[in-house]
Design a protein around this motif. Sequence first.
Motif, PDB file in Angstrom:
ATOM      1  N   PRO A  40       3.936   4.364   7.457  1.00 44.89           N
ATOM      2  CA  PRO A  40       2.669   3.855   7.959  1.00 44.89           C
ATOM      3  C   PRO A  40       1.640   3.625   6.854  1.00 44.89           C
ATOM      4  O   PRO A  40       1.710   4.242   5.788  1.00 44.89           O
ATOM      5  N   PHE A  41       0.715   2.717   7.115  1.00 43.90           N
ATOM      6  CA  PHE A  41      -0.522   2.667   6.329  1.00 43.90           C
ATOM      7  C   PHE A  41      -1.621   2.209   7.270  1.00 43.90           C
ATOM      8  O   PHE A  41      -1.360   1.693   8.367  1.00 43.90           O
ATOM      9  N   THR A  42      -2.860   2.423   6.861  1.00 46.63           N
ATOM     10  CA  THR A  42      -4.008   2.112   7.712  1.00 46.63           C
ATOM     11  C   THR A  42      -4.974   1.223   6.942  1.00 46.63           C
ATOM     12  O   THR A  42      -5.191   1.433   5.745  1.00 46.63           O
ATOM     13  N   ILE A  43      -5.526   0.232   7.638  1.00 43.66           N
ATOM     14  CA  ILE A  43      -6.624  -0.549   7.069  1.00 43.66           C
ATOM     15  C   ILE A  43      -7.914  -0.033   7.707  1.00 43.66           C
ATOM     16  O   ILE A  43      -8.046  -0.005   8.928  1.00 43.66           O
ATOM     17  N   SER A  44      -8.814   0.423   6.857  1.00 43.37           N
ATOM     18  CA  SER A  44     -10.050   1.037   7.320  1.00 43.37           C
ATOM     19  C   SER A  44     -11.035  -0.009   7.819  1.00 43.37           C
ATOM     20  O   SER A  44     -11.055  -1.145   7.357  1.00 43.37           O
ATOM     21  N   SER A  45     -11.873   0.397   8.772  1.00 42.21           N
ATOM     22  CA  SER A  45     -12.889  -0.530   9.283  1.00 42.21           C
ATOM     23  C   SER A  45     -14.144  -0.490   8.439  1.00 42.21           C
ATOM     24  O   SER A  45     -14.975  -1.382   8.495  1.00 42.21           O
ATOM     25  N   PRO A  73       0.816  -1.212   0.000  1.00 38.79           N
ATOM     26  CA  PRO A  73       0.000   0.000   0.000  1.00 38.79           C
ATOM     27  C   PRO A  73       0.858   1.274   0.000  1.00 38.79           C
ATOM     28  O   PRO A  73       1.981   1.251   0.492  1.00 38.79           O
ATOM     29  N   ARG A  74       0.308   2.339  -0.539  1.00 43.79           N
ATOM     30  CA  ARG A  74       1.076   3.576  -0.641  1.00 43.79           C
ATOM     31  C   ARG A  74       1.361   4.170   0.726  1.00 43.79           C
ATOM     32  O   ARG A  74       0.611   3.971   1.676  1.00 43.79           O
ATOM     33  N   VAL A  75       2.432   4.914   0.773  1.00 44.90           N
ATOM     34  CA  VAL A  75       2.894   5.527   2.019  1.00 44.90           C
ATOM     35  C   VAL A  75       1.798   6.428   2.598  1.00 44.90           C
ATOM     36  O   VAL A  75       1.322   7.343   1.921  1.00 44.90           O
ATOM     37  N   GLY A  76       1.406   6.119   3.832  1.00 45.50           N
ATOM     38  CA  GLY A  76       0.450   6.955   4.538  1.00 45.50           C
ATOM     39  C   GLY A  76      -1.003   6.764   4.145  1.00 45.50           C
ATOM     40  O   GLY A  76      -1.876   7.418   4.714  1.00 45.50           O
ATOM     41  N   TRP A  77      -1.259   5.851   3.219  1.00 44.29           N
ATOM     42  CA  TRP A  77      -2.626   5.715   2.729  1.00 44.29           C
ATOM     43  C   TRP A  77      -3.479   4.837   3.623  1.00 44.29           C
ATOM     44  O   TRP A  77      -2.987   4.017   4.388  1.00 44.29           O
ATOM     45  N   THR A  78      -4.795   5.027   3.478  1.00 41.62           N
ATOM     46  CA  THR A  78      -5.778   4.158   4.114  1.00 41.62           C
ATOM     47  C   THR A  78      -6.393   3.273   3.041  1.00 41.62           C
ATOM     48  O   THR A  78      -6.836   3.777   1.999  1.00 41.62           O
ATOM     49  N   VAL A  79      -6.368   1.968   3.279  1.00 46.46           N
ATOM     50  CA  VAL A  79      -6.934   1.020   2.322  1.00 46.46           C
ATOM     51  C   VAL A  79      -8.172   0.374   2.936  1.00 46.46           C
ATOM     52  O   VAL A  79      -8.278   0.242   4.149  1.00 46.46           O
ATOM     53  N   ASN A  80      -9.104  -0.021   2.082  1.00 50.62           N
ATOM     54  CA  ASN A  80     -10.352  -0.602   2.567  1.00 50.62           C
ATOM     55  C   ASN A  80     -10.254  -2.101   2.795  1.00 50.62           C
ATOM     56  O   ASN A  80     -10.925  -2.645   3.659  1.00 50.62           O
ATOM     57  N   LYS A  81      -9.422  -2.754   1.977  1.00 50.74           N
ATOM     58  CA  LYS A  81      -9.263  -4.202   2.103  1.00 50.74           C
ATOM     59  C   LYS A  81      -7.884  -4.513   2.654  1.00 50.74           C
ATOM     60  O   LYS A  81      -6.910  -3.858   2.277  1.00 50.74           O
ATOM     61  N   PRO A  82      -7.784  -5.543   3.497  1.00 50.40           N
ATOM     62  CA  PRO A  82      -6.447  -5.941   3.958  1.00 50.40           C
ATOM     63  C   PRO A  82      -5.595  -6.354   2.756  1.00 50.40           C
ATOM     64  O   PRO A  82      -6.007  -7.211   1.970  1.00 50.40           O
ATOM     65  N   PRO A  83      -4.449  -5.736   2.578  1.00 52.63           N
ATOM     66  CA  PRO A  83      -3.584  -6.109   1.443  1.00 52.63           C
ATOM     67  C   PRO A  83      -2.984  -7.495   1.658  1.00 52.63           C
ATOM     68  O   PRO A  83      -2.705  -7.892   2.785  1.00 52.63           O
ATOM     69  N   ALA A  84      -2.805  -8.251   0.567  1.00 48.66           N
ATOM     70  CA  ALA A  84      -2.223  -9.589   0.660  1.00 48.66           C
ATOM     71  C   ALA A  84      -0.717  -9.518   0.885  1.00 48.66           C
ATOM     72  O   ALA A  84      -0.100 -10.474   1.349  1.00 48.66           O
ATOM     73  N   GLN A  85      -0.131  -8.382   0.518  1.00 57.86           N
ATOM     74  CA  GLN A  85       1.307  -8.224   0.732  1.00 57.86           C
ATOM     75  C   GLN A  85       1.673  -6.750   0.704  1.00 57.86           C
ATOM     76  O   GLN A  85       0.868  -5.905   0.308  1.00 57.86           O
ATOM     77  N   VAL A  86       2.869  -6.478   1.171  1.00 60.84           N
ATOM     78  CA  VAL A  86       3.451  -5.145   1.043  1.00 60.84           C
ATOM     79  C   VAL A  86       4.602  -5.257   0.069  1.00 60.84           C
ATOM     80  O   VAL A  86       5.401  -6.207   0.133  1.00 60.84           O
ATOM     81  N   ARG A  87       4.674  -4.301  -0.856  1.00 61.10           N
ATOM     82  CA  ARG A  87       5.786  -4.253  -1.807  1.00 61.10           C
ATOM     83  C   ARG A  87       6.375  -2.852  -1.808  1.00 61.10           C
ATOM     84  O   ARG A  87       5.636  -1.874  -1.822  1.00 61.10           O
ATOM     85  N   ILE A  88       7.685  -2.794  -1.820  1.00 57.55           N
ATOM     86  CA  ILE A  88       8.373  -1.509  -1.963  1.00 57.55           C
ATOM     87  C   ILE A  88       9.288  -1.599  -3.175  1.00 57.55           C
ATOM     88  O   ILE A  88      10.083  -2.542  -3.291  1.00 57.55           O
ATOM     89  N   TRP A  89       9.154  -0.622  -4.067  1.00 54.26           N
ATOM     90  CA  TRP A  89      10.015  -0.554  -5.240  1.00 54.26           C
ATOM     91  C   TRP A  89      11.160   0.418  -4.961  1.00 54.26           C
ATOM     92  O   TRP A  89      10.909   1.576  -4.581  1.00 54.26           O
TER      93      TRP A  89
END
Length: 107
Positions: free
Chosen positions: A100-105, A16-32
């Motif tokens: 950081p990133f946030t997973i929204s409820s 997930p992007r830096v500092g973003w809030t996502v609605n679904k739990p991501p299956a992985q984190v990737r950094i390029w």
Amino acid sequence: MATSAWGHSFPDHAEPRVGWTVNKPPAQVRIWFDVPIEPFFSTIKVVDANGQQVDKQDGRVNPTDRTVLEVSLPSLPPGKYRVFWNVISIDTHRTEGDYPFTISSSP
Ligand SMILES: [Cu+2]
């Protein structure tokens, strides 16, 4: 030494992007990263708000794209998370950071 045209490896973007809030739990984190990184000495981990490691502890440099550092995640509950990375670039210099990133409820 400060930044140079090649050598030190710095993150270009992440998912997930830096500092973003996502609605679904991501299956992985990737950094390029901007240059390839060394697989043997590069680490990535994801912790929850309590500092507890929550990833599947399979962090690695992608074998087919050595600019990508990645780690798998279980289905995480909503909350705040932080990604810590620490890499050795091809010039043997170490860089590290976290974001950081946030997973929204709410769905
Ligand atoms: Cu250097």
